[in-house]
Design an enzyme around this catalytic site. Structure first.
Site, PDB file in Angstrom:
ATOM      1  N   GLY A 190       5.503   3.293   0.296  1.00 17.27           N
ATOM      2  CA  GLY A 190       6.185   4.148  -0.692  1.00 17.27           C
ATOM      3  C   GLY A 190       5.460   4.055  -2.024  1.00 17.27           C
ATOM      4  O   GLY A 190       4.236   3.956  -2.050  1.00 17.27           O
ATOM      5  N   SER A 212       0.851  -1.189   0.000  1.00 17.88           N
ATOM      6  CA  SER A 212       0.000   0.000   0.000  1.00 17.88           C
ATOM      7  C   SER A 212       0.885   1.237   0.000  1.00 17.88           C
ATOM      8  O   SER A 212       2.106   1.131   0.094  1.00 17.88           O
ATOM      9  CB  SER A 212      -0.893   0.005   1.246  1.00 17.88           C
ATOM     10  OG  SER A 212      -0.083   0.298   2.369  1.00 17.88           O
ATOM     11  N   LYS A 213       0.233   2.391  -0.061  1.00 15.43           N
ATOM     12  CA  LYS A 213       0.971   3.662  -0.136  1.00 15.43           C
ATOM     13  C   LYS A 213       1.963   3.809   1.014  1.00 15.43           C
ATOM     14  O   LYS A 213       2.987   4.477   0.892  1.00 15.43           O
ATOM     15  CB  LYS A 213      -0.009   4.833  -0.112  1.00 15.43           C
ATOM     16  CG  LYS A 213      -0.833   4.906  -1.377  1.00 15.43           C
ATOM     17  CD  LYS A 213      -1.257   6.333  -1.679  1.00 15.43           C
ATOM     18  CE  LYS A 213      -1.913   6.437  -3.029  1.00 15.43           C
ATOM     19  NZ  LYS A 213      -3.280   5.894  -3.050  1.00 15.43           N
ATOM     20  N   ARG A 214       1.620   3.198   2.140  1.00 19.66           N
ATOM     21  CA  ARG A 214       2.492   3.233   3.306  1.00 19.66           C
ATOM     22  C   ARG A 214       3.903   2.731   2.962  1.00 19.66           C
ATOM     23  O   ARG A 214       4.884   3.107   3.585  1.00 19.66           O
ATOM     24  CB  ARG A 214       1.862   2.303   4.347  1.00 19.66           C
ATOM     25  CG  ARG A 214       2.079   2.618   5.769  1.00 19.66           C
ATOM     26  CD  ARG A 214       1.024   1.914   6.612  1.00 19.66           C
ATOM     27  NE  ARG A 214       0.757   0.532   6.213  1.00 19.66           N
ATOM     28  CZ  ARG A 214       1.560  -0.503   6.467  1.00 19.66           C
ATOM     29  NH1 ARG A 214       2.686  -0.321   7.109  1.00 19.66           N
ATOM     30  NH2 ARG A 214       1.216  -1.722   6.097  1.00 19.66           N
TER      31      ARG A 214
END
Ligand code: GLU
Length: 502
Positions: A256, A252-254
């Protein structure tokens, strides 16, 4: 029957690397066995679907080197956009059939009612599923409520019993149907749901192999039941293991960058991304892991895809990226690196053939050590060649100490005197005058080349000088946003600095 696969993205955002991996596996499988690869746009989510995302998806897949035999541009099983299929009444006709067979019924449950049910399931430790409250409403009564304008969806009546379906990767999957709530097939706004549209379309497009992410396994029993109800044979299914981040949580965006366009923007080569993503869940047998597009197609084997999740590992991507860069022609890399050098102001917006030739020479040097092209402007070579800064010596106590030694000073002063001031320094001349400097001063090895390096680059280490010198000399002759001094000027400046107070 020849193989027909599809990739069916929803144009509600840019392509996520997990989805790209699904597209790649479909494409590789189809090209390996021979067949048709279909690109379908699943745009039934009217609020979130955007043409801009659809265009970006097509552009990015093409950039990656994937091609499709049928899609929004052409094909005999179209239209390939669900919104157009909806307008043509394709889903309505399929629904009519289910209605005639008594397989669907209207459901009047409000969203609040449904979420209360889900909450009750959760508290009782049951998996949430529709309890079937509206199943038994007599037909006449349901029609009256609909005629009175009450909001309704249509649900598919899941039969009792159990079912088994085969998955190429996971084997036989057994499902107790009492765990499967009646799925909505038509929403209150008249649009079909994903589960229904996907089955109607896969039948209409004669898809033989459905290859998609494991997150769709729970949808598959409902879809198999819909195939049966529509009197069609289900396709073969292959559910790919998830793509996880380094901490083994779903990517996920977490973690990067997660979208393909971000990797493209960093300047990874498309063939490197294709190669790296093909290795997420599949490994070639007895061959190295660095494979071209053609080699991937020749070796890919869907039966060898494992069950365990693939971990997206940036370090491995960088390694694969470097392997592809070092085997690419420098002229091609120069064209790809040019915009990165222009956007940071190192090269002018209008590049001449001379600028291009210089970037090509730079890429000869850099391609061995980088993994993507946005590293070019930040490279040591670019800093030393384009941003020569003798003042930085004053900020580096170690280099200052080296240069204060009498032998270093002597080397630099002799070297500076021997440099031809009237013409660019070529590698032959550089070698000759370095040796002459050695003879005159008695300096050898590091004692000779370290001071010369510092004088020409203002740094204590870096790429080989014989590779940097031509880059410096060529850059000094280019029309650049920042003036670049040549070797003679650099050595003279260094000699002067040492003559004064360092
Ligand atoms: N539009 C669906 C998705 O993007 C397609 C799933 C499928 O392949 O059935 O997840």
């Amino acid at each position: 029957m020849s193989v027909r696969t599809r990739f069916a993205p929803s144009p509600t955002g840019y392509l996520h690397v997990g989805n790209v991996r699904t597209a790649i596996f479909n494409w590789l499988h189809t090209r390996h066995v021979g067949g048709a690869f279909v690109l379908r746009i699943e745009d039934t989510d009217r609020d979130r679907s955007q043409k801009e995302f659809e265009d970006a998806i097509l552009r990015e897949l093409k950039w990656l080197g994937l091609d499709w035999d049928e899609g929004v541009e052409e094909g005999e099983h179209g239209p390939y956009r669900q919104s157009e299929r909806h307008q043509q009444g394709i889903y309505r006709r399929a629904l009519e059939r289910l209605r005639e067979q008594g397989d669907v019924y209207p459901c009047f449950c409000s969203p609040d009612r449904l979420s209360a049910d889900r909450e009750a399931d959760r508290r009782a430790g049951r998996p949430p599923r529709y309890a079937g409250r509206c199943r038994a409403i007599p037909r006449r009564q349901a029609e009256q409520r609909m005629a009175a304008g009450e909001s309704t969806v249509l649900r598919f009546r899941v039969p009792e019993g159990s079912m088994v379906f085969e998955d190429l990767i996971r084997g036989s999957i057994h499902v107790e149907l009492e765990q499967v709530g009646d799925p909505v097939v038509l929403r209150s706004d008249g649009w079909p749901t994903y589960n229904f549209a996907v089955v109607v379309d896969d039948i209409g497009m004669a898809i033989t192999d459905v290859i998609r992410g494991e997150d769709h396994i729970s949808n598959t029993p409902r879809q198999v039941l819909l195939y049966r109800a529509l009197r069609a044979a289900p396709p073969r299914f292959a559910h790919l293991p998830l793509v996880l981040g380094a901490d083994h949580a779903p990517l996920s965006k977490r973690h990067g960058d997660t979208s393909l366009r971000q990797y493209a923007a960093h300047g990874y080569l498309p063939e490197a991304i294709l190669n790296y993503l093909a290795l997420l869940g599949w490994a070639p047998h007895d061959h190295g892991e660095v494979l071209s597009r053609e080699e991937l197609v020749a070796r890919f084997d869907l039966r060898k895809v494992g069950k365990s999740a693939g971990v997206f590992d940036r370090a491995k991507l960088d390694w694969v990226g470097n392997q592809h860069l070092r085997h690419s022609a420098s002229a091609r890399l120069a064209e790809l690196a040019l915009p990165f050098l222009q956007s940071c102001g190192d090269l002018p917006p209008e590049a001449t053939p001379f600028h291009r030739a210089w970037v090509e020479r730079l890429m000869d040097l850099l391609k061995e050590s980088i993994s993507h092209l946005s590293q070019v402007p930040e490279s040591d070579a670019v800093r030393m060649v384009l941003h020569f800064d003798l003042e930085s010596l004053r900020r580096d106590p170690d280099l200052q100490a080296d240069l204060r030694e009498a032998s270093s000073r002597e080397v630099i002063q002799n070297f500076a005197k021997l440099l031809p001031g009237d013409r660019p320094l070529d590698v032959e001349t550089f070698r000759r005058i370095s040796q002459e400097t050695g003879k005159k001063t008695g300096a050898k090895g590091r004692g000779l080349y370290h001071p010369i390096r510092v004088a020409l680059t203002a740094c204590g280490s870096g790429p080989e000088l014989v590779r940097l010198v031509p880059l410096i000399e060529e850059a000094a002759g280019l029309d650049l946003p920042h003036r670049v001094p040549g070797c003679a000027e650099r050595a003279a400046l260094a000699a002067r600095l040492l003559g004064g107070d360092l």
